[in-house]
Design a protein around this motif. Structure first.
Motif, PDB file in Angstrom:
ATOM      1  N   ASP A   1       0.860  -1.127   0.007  1.00  0.00           N
ATOM      2  CA  ASP A   1      -0.010   0.049   0.054  1.00  0.00           C
ATOM      3  C   ASP A   1       0.941   1.313   0.018  1.00  0.00           C
ATOM      4  OD1 ASP A   1      -1.577   2.216   0.698  1.00  0.00           O
ATOM      5  OD2 ASP A   1      -3.077   0.838   1.539  1.00  0.00           O
ATOM      6  N   VAL A   2       0.650   2.037  -1.060  1.00  0.00           N
ATOM      7  CA  VAL A   2       1.534   3.417  -1.255  1.00  0.00           C
ATOM      8  C   VAL A   2       1.338   4.259  -0.100  1.00  0.00           C
ATOM      9  CG1 VAL A   2       0.132   4.479  -2.769  1.00  0.00           C
ATOM     10  CG2 VAL A   2       2.551   4.915  -2.890  1.00  0.00           C
ATOM     11  N   ILE A   3       0.167   4.214   0.499  1.00  0.00           N
ATOM     12  CA  ILE A   3      -0.058   5.218   1.750  1.00  0.00           C
ATOM     13  C   ILE A   3       0.567   4.962   2.928  1.00  0.00           C
ATOM     14  CG2 ILE A   3      -1.938   5.924   3.052  1.00  0.00           C
ATOM     15  CD1 ILE A   3      -3.662   6.156   0.651  1.00  0.00           C
ATOM     16  N   VAL A   4       0.678   3.440   3.201  1.00  0.00           N
ATOM     17  CA  VAL A   4       1.244   2.919   4.146  1.00  0.00           C
ATOM     18  C   VAL A   4       2.589   2.993   4.167  1.00  0.00           C
ATOM     19  CG1 VAL A   4       1.685   0.791   5.409  1.00  0.00           C
ATOM     20  CG2 VAL A   4      -0.642   1.247   4.965  1.00  0.00           C
ATOM     21  N   LYS A   5       3.236   2.800   3.129  1.00  0.00           N
ATOM     22  CA  LYS A   5       4.676   2.891   3.023  1.00  0.00           C
ATOM     23  C   LYS A   5       5.281   4.431   3.104  1.00  0.00           C
ATOM     24  CE  LYS A   5       6.541   0.342  -0.779  1.00  0.00           C
ATOM     25  NZ  LYS A   5       6.536  -0.306  -1.977  1.00  0.00           N
ATOM     26  N   GLN A   6       4.489   5.283   2.430  1.00  0.00           N
ATOM     27  CA  GLN A   6       4.806   6.664   2.763  1.00  0.00           C
ATOM     28  C   GLN A   6       4.714   7.153   4.163  1.00  0.00           C
ATOM     29  OE1 GLN A   6       3.836   9.467  -0.638  1.00  0.00           O
ATOM     30  NE2 GLN A   6       3.220   7.620  -1.467  1.00  0.00           N
ATOM     31  N   ALA A   7       3.665   6.795   4.881  1.00  0.00           N
ATOM     32  CA  ALA A   7       3.529   7.099   6.329  1.00  0.00           C
ATOM     33  C   ALA A   7       4.748   6.682   7.002  1.00  0.00           C
ATOM     34  CB  ALA A   7       2.307   6.377   7.020  1.00  0.00           C
ATOM     35  N   LEU A   8       5.246   5.394   6.739  1.00  0.00           N
ATOM     36  CA  LEU A   8       6.644   4.871   7.546  1.00  0.00           C
ATOM     37  C   LEU A   8       7.544   5.563   7.117  1.00  0.00           C
ATOM     38  CD1 LEU A   8       5.508   0.998   6.963  1.00  0.00           C
ATOM     39  CD2 LEU A   8       5.378   2.212   9.310  1.00  0.00           C
ATOM     40  N   VAL A   9       7.809   5.666   5.875  1.00  0.00           N
ATOM     41  CA  VAL A   9       8.822   6.703   5.596  1.00  0.00           C
ATOM     42  C   VAL A   9       8.836   7.961   6.396  1.00  0.00           C
ATOM     43  CG1 VAL A   9      10.064   8.087   3.807  1.00  0.00           C
ATOM     44  CG2 VAL A   9       9.212   5.679   3.510  1.00  0.00           C
ATOM     45  N   ARG A  10       7.806   8.827   6.437  1.00  0.00           N
ATOM     46  CA  ARG A  10       7.291  10.057   6.958  1.00  0.00           C
ATOM     47  C   ARG A  10       7.938  10.182   8.408  1.00  0.00           C
ATOM     48  NH1 ARG A  10       1.853  12.923   5.821  1.00  0.00           N
ATOM     49  NH2 ARG A  10       1.105  10.891   7.179  1.00  0.00           N
ATOM     50  N   ALA A  11       7.490   8.843   8.903  1.00  0.00           N
ATOM     51  CA  ALA A  11       7.746   8.686  10.485  1.00  0.00           C
ATOM     52  C   ALA A  11       9.230   8.423  10.718  1.00  0.00           C
ATOM     53  CB  ALA A  11       6.804   7.634  10.965  1.00  0.00           C
ATOM     54  N   GLY A  12      10.122   8.047   9.712  1.00  0.00           N
ATOM     55  CA  GLY A  12      11.529   8.146   9.875  1.00  0.00           C
ATOM     56  C   GLY A  12      11.693   6.593  10.229  1.00  0.00           C
ATOM     57  N   LEU A  13      10.760   5.820   9.751  1.00  0.00           N
ATOM     58  CA  LEU A  13      10.999   4.409  10.080  1.00  0.00           C
ATOM     59  C   LEU A  13      11.660   3.461   9.330  1.00  0.00           C
ATOM     60  CD1 LEU A  13       7.420   3.521  12.008  1.00  0.00           C
ATOM     61  CD2 LEU A  13       9.759   3.940  13.049  1.00  0.00           C
ATOM     62  N   GLY A  14      11.907   3.965   7.970  1.00  0.00           N
ATOM     63  CA  GLY A  14      12.789   3.173   6.812  1.00  0.00           C
ATOM     64  C   GLY A  14      12.565   3.924   5.727  1.00  0.00           C
ATOM     65  N   VAL A  15      13.001   3.426   4.533  1.00  0.00           N
ATOM     66  CA  VAL A  15      13.053   3.864   3.204  1.00  0.00           C
ATOM     67  C   VAL A  15      12.151   2.919   2.086  1.00  0.00           C
ATOM     68  CG1 VAL A  15      14.757   5.417   3.488  1.00  0.00           C
ATOM     69  CG2 VAL A  15      15.079   3.088   2.358  1.00  0.00           C
ATOM     70  N   THR A  16      11.613   3.264   1.277  1.00  0.00           N
ATOM     71  CA  THR A  16      10.918   2.227   0.240  1.00  0.00           C
ATOM     72  C   THR A  16      11.139   2.989  -1.292  1.00  0.00           C
ATOM     73  OG1 THR A  16       9.253   1.285  -0.076  1.00  0.00           O
ATOM     74  CG2 THR A  16       8.677   3.414   0.280  1.00  0.00           C
ATOM     75  N   THR A  17      10.589   2.089  -1.943  1.00  0.00           N
ATOM     76  CA  THR A  17      10.510   2.510  -3.369  1.00  0.00           C
ATOM     77  C   THR A  17       8.967   2.589  -3.943  1.00  0.00           C
ATOM     78  OG1 THR A  17      10.889   0.106  -4.428  1.00  0.00           O
ATOM     79  CG2 THR A  17      12.692   1.741  -4.289  1.00  0.00           C
ATOM     80  N   ALA A  18       8.835   3.088  -5.072  1.00  0.00           N
ATOM     81  CA  ALA A  18       7.173   3.298  -5.422  1.00  0.00           C
ATOM     82  C   ALA A  18       7.364   3.583  -6.957  1.00  0.00           C
ATOM     83  CB  ALA A  18       6.428   4.307  -4.723  1.00  0.00           C
ATOM     84  N   PRO A  19       6.598   3.311  -7.884  1.00  0.00           N
ATOM     85  CA  PRO A  19       6.535   3.749  -9.189  1.00  0.00           C
ATOM     86  C   PRO A  19       5.897   5.130  -9.075  1.00  0.00           C
ATOM     87  CG  PRO A  19       4.909   2.138  -8.780  1.00  0.00           C
ATOM     88  CD  PRO A  19       5.545   2.057  -7.444  1.00  0.00           C
ATOM     89  N   GLY A  20       6.195   5.806 -10.361  1.00  0.00           N
ATOM     90  CA  GLY A  20       5.822   7.206 -10.460  1.00  0.00           C
ATOM     91  C   GLY A  20       4.498   7.169 -10.431  1.00  0.00           C
ATOM     92  N   LEU A  21       3.399   6.379 -11.269  1.00  0.00           N
ATOM     93  CA  LEU A  21       2.124   6.460 -11.539  1.00  0.00           C
ATOM     94  C   LEU A  21       1.496   6.070 -10.035  1.00  0.00           C
ATOM     95  CD1 LEU A  21       0.380   6.364 -13.829  1.00  0.00           C
ATOM     96  CD2 LEU A  21       0.078   3.865 -13.677  1.00  0.00           C
ATOM     97  N   ALA A  22       2.051   5.415  -9.039  1.00  0.00           N
ATOM     98  CA  ALA A  22       1.480   5.275  -7.757  1.00  0.00           C
ATOM     99  C   ALA A  22       1.739   6.811  -7.002  1.00  0.00           C
ATOM    100  CB  ALA A  22       2.219   4.366  -6.815  1.00  0.00           C
ATOM    101  N   LEU A  23       2.835   7.405  -7.184  1.00  0.00           N
ATOM    102  CA  LEU A  23       2.934   8.713  -6.540  1.00  0.00           C
ATOM    103  C   LEU A  23       1.966   9.741  -7.111  1.00  0.00           C
ATOM    104  CD1 LEU A  23       6.775   8.832  -6.392  1.00  0.00           C
ATOM    105  CD2 LEU A  23       5.248   8.411  -4.700  1.00  0.00           C
ATOM    106  N   ARG A  24       1.485   9.667  -8.285  1.00  0.00           N
ATOM    107  CA  ARG A  24       0.654  10.699  -8.934  1.00  0.00           C
ATOM    108  C   ARG A  24      -0.824  10.640  -7.937  1.00  0.00           C
ATOM    109  NH1 ARG A  24       0.612   9.843 -15.419  1.00  0.00           N
ATOM    110  NH2 ARG A  24      -1.696  10.303 -14.919  1.00  0.00           N
ATOM    111  N   SER A  25      -1.043   9.159  -7.717  1.00  0.00           N
ATOM    112  CA  SER A  25      -2.167   9.010  -6.727  1.00  0.00           C
ATOM    113  C   SER A  25      -2.060   9.768  -5.357  1.00  0.00           C
ATOM    114  CB  SER A  25      -2.522   7.324  -6.635  1.00  0.00           C
ATOM    115  OG  SER A  25      -2.904   7.008  -7.856  1.00  0.00           O
ATOM    116  N   HIS A  26      -0.912   9.212  -4.919  1.00  0.00           N
ATOM    117  CA  HIS A  26      -0.607   9.886  -3.415  1.00  0.00           C
ATOM    118  C   HIS A  26       0.665  10.086  -3.385  1.00  0.00           C
ATOM    119  CE1 HIS A  26      -1.147   9.927   1.074  1.00  0.00           C
ATOM    120  NE2 HIS A  26      -0.139   9.524   1.037  1.00  0.00           N
ATOM    121  N   HIS A  27       1.037  11.531  -2.626  1.00  0.00           N
ATOM    122  CA  HIS A  27       2.406  11.933  -2.498  1.00  0.00           C
ATOM    123  C   HIS A  27       2.420  12.458  -1.116  1.00  0.00           C
ATOM    124  CE1 HIS A  27       6.586  13.128  -4.045  1.00  0.00           C
ATOM    125  NE2 HIS A  27       6.591  12.763  -2.626  1.00  0.00           N
TER     126      HIS A  27
END
Length: 286
Positions: free
Chosen positions: A218-244
């Motif tokens: 889930d791109v929303i969950v992954k970004q929430a974890l990144v924003r909280a400083g719990l790790g890094v991840t990758t995501a496709p650009g198309l998914a980032l258009r939906s939620h960044h």
């Protein structure tokens, strides 16, 4: 001769796991489903189901015939739709399976364009991993699949692929301009075991194995974890258009996944399928 109604019953039992559920899906009574199974066994001379506790299970022969039955029923349903579509595309349907970010970004404008051009067409959309979408396409359960691949290898078993676009992969962290190698000692958020092979390969090429602390597609969950400083991840650009998410920085990597339209069998495609393909290509190029 195999009876189509009885094949449909067997396919429903295999798909839903019980006589009761198959009866509900087909709007039959349970005795009717049991009768059709018995008649199908008599016609084939094979034992197709066996009792298991309070329910039933397919025998190996039943499983083989059920797989074929699902394909046959799917093709017959597709033929019904094609005949309706040939009447000036006044009626009919197109069944589309696609991965999540394609459903959120590519499909809605195409669906709106299709409705504007052919308001009576029925559009069925299903969120599916590309591997599952291709399986359902082969089985006749879909008319069209939108899939992605990380290489140029093309299926050669009746699948026809049309290239749509590239979708770059991004590193998501809390600073821009970073590379995966900058995070060889960081925790990573990865997709499921079927979806992380490209990440593992890219990290291996950078000389390390990522320490996967969290798993999510889930791109929303992954970004929430990144924003909280719990790790890094990758995501496709198309998914980032939906939620960044705010506070999450993206850096494009030298990795792309290629997005394709996939159909099955020899051309031409049914009219409704062609109409959706034309709408999708039109909005993709805009």
């Amino acid at each position: 001769m195999l009876d189509l109604v009885r094949l449909r019953v067997l396919a429903a039992v295999a798909a839903h796991g019980s006589v009761t559920a198959a009866a509900a899906a087909l709007h039959y009574t349970q005795p009717t489903v049991s009768h059709h199974l018995a008649r199908l066994e008599a016609a084939t001379g094979a034992k197709l189901v066996r009792r298991s506790g309070r329910g039933i299970r397919l025998t190996p022969e039943g499983e083989v015939l059920a797989r074929r039955a699902a394909e046959i029923v799917g093709r017959v349903d597709a033929a019904d739709a094609e005949l309706a579509e040939l009447v000036g595309l006044r009626t009919g349907r197109v069944r589309v399976g696609a991965f999540s970010s394609a459903l959120s970004e590519l499909v809605p404008p195409a669906a709106a364009a299709l409705r504007g051009d052919h308001p009576n067409l029925e559009l069925e959309l299903t969120d599916l991993h590309p591997r599952v979408a291709l399986e359902q396409l082969r089985a006749g359960e879909l008319d069209l699949a939108i899939v992605f691949r990380y290489d140029d290898e093309q299926p050669n078993d009746g699948i026809r692929s049309t290239y749509l676009r590239d979708d770059p992969i991004h590193l998501l962290s809390r600073r821009t301009g970073e590379t995966p190698a900058d995070h060889r000692d960081s925790d990573w958020i990865a997709g499921c075991v079927n979806c992380r092979s490209e990440l593992l390969q890219h990290c291996a090429e950078a000389g390390f194995t990522p320490r996967i602390a969290f798993t999510s597609d889930d791109v929303i969950v992954k970004q929430a974890l990144v924003r909280a400083g719990l790790g890094v991840t990758t995501a496709p650009g198309l998914a980032l258009r939906s939620h960044h998410a705010a506070g999450v920085r993206s850096t494009e990597l030298p990795i792309v996944r290629r997005i394709y339209l996939a159909t099955y069998g020899e051309p031409p495609d049914p009219p409704a399928t062609r109409a959706f393909i034309e709408a999708l290509k039109r909005v993709t190029l805009e």
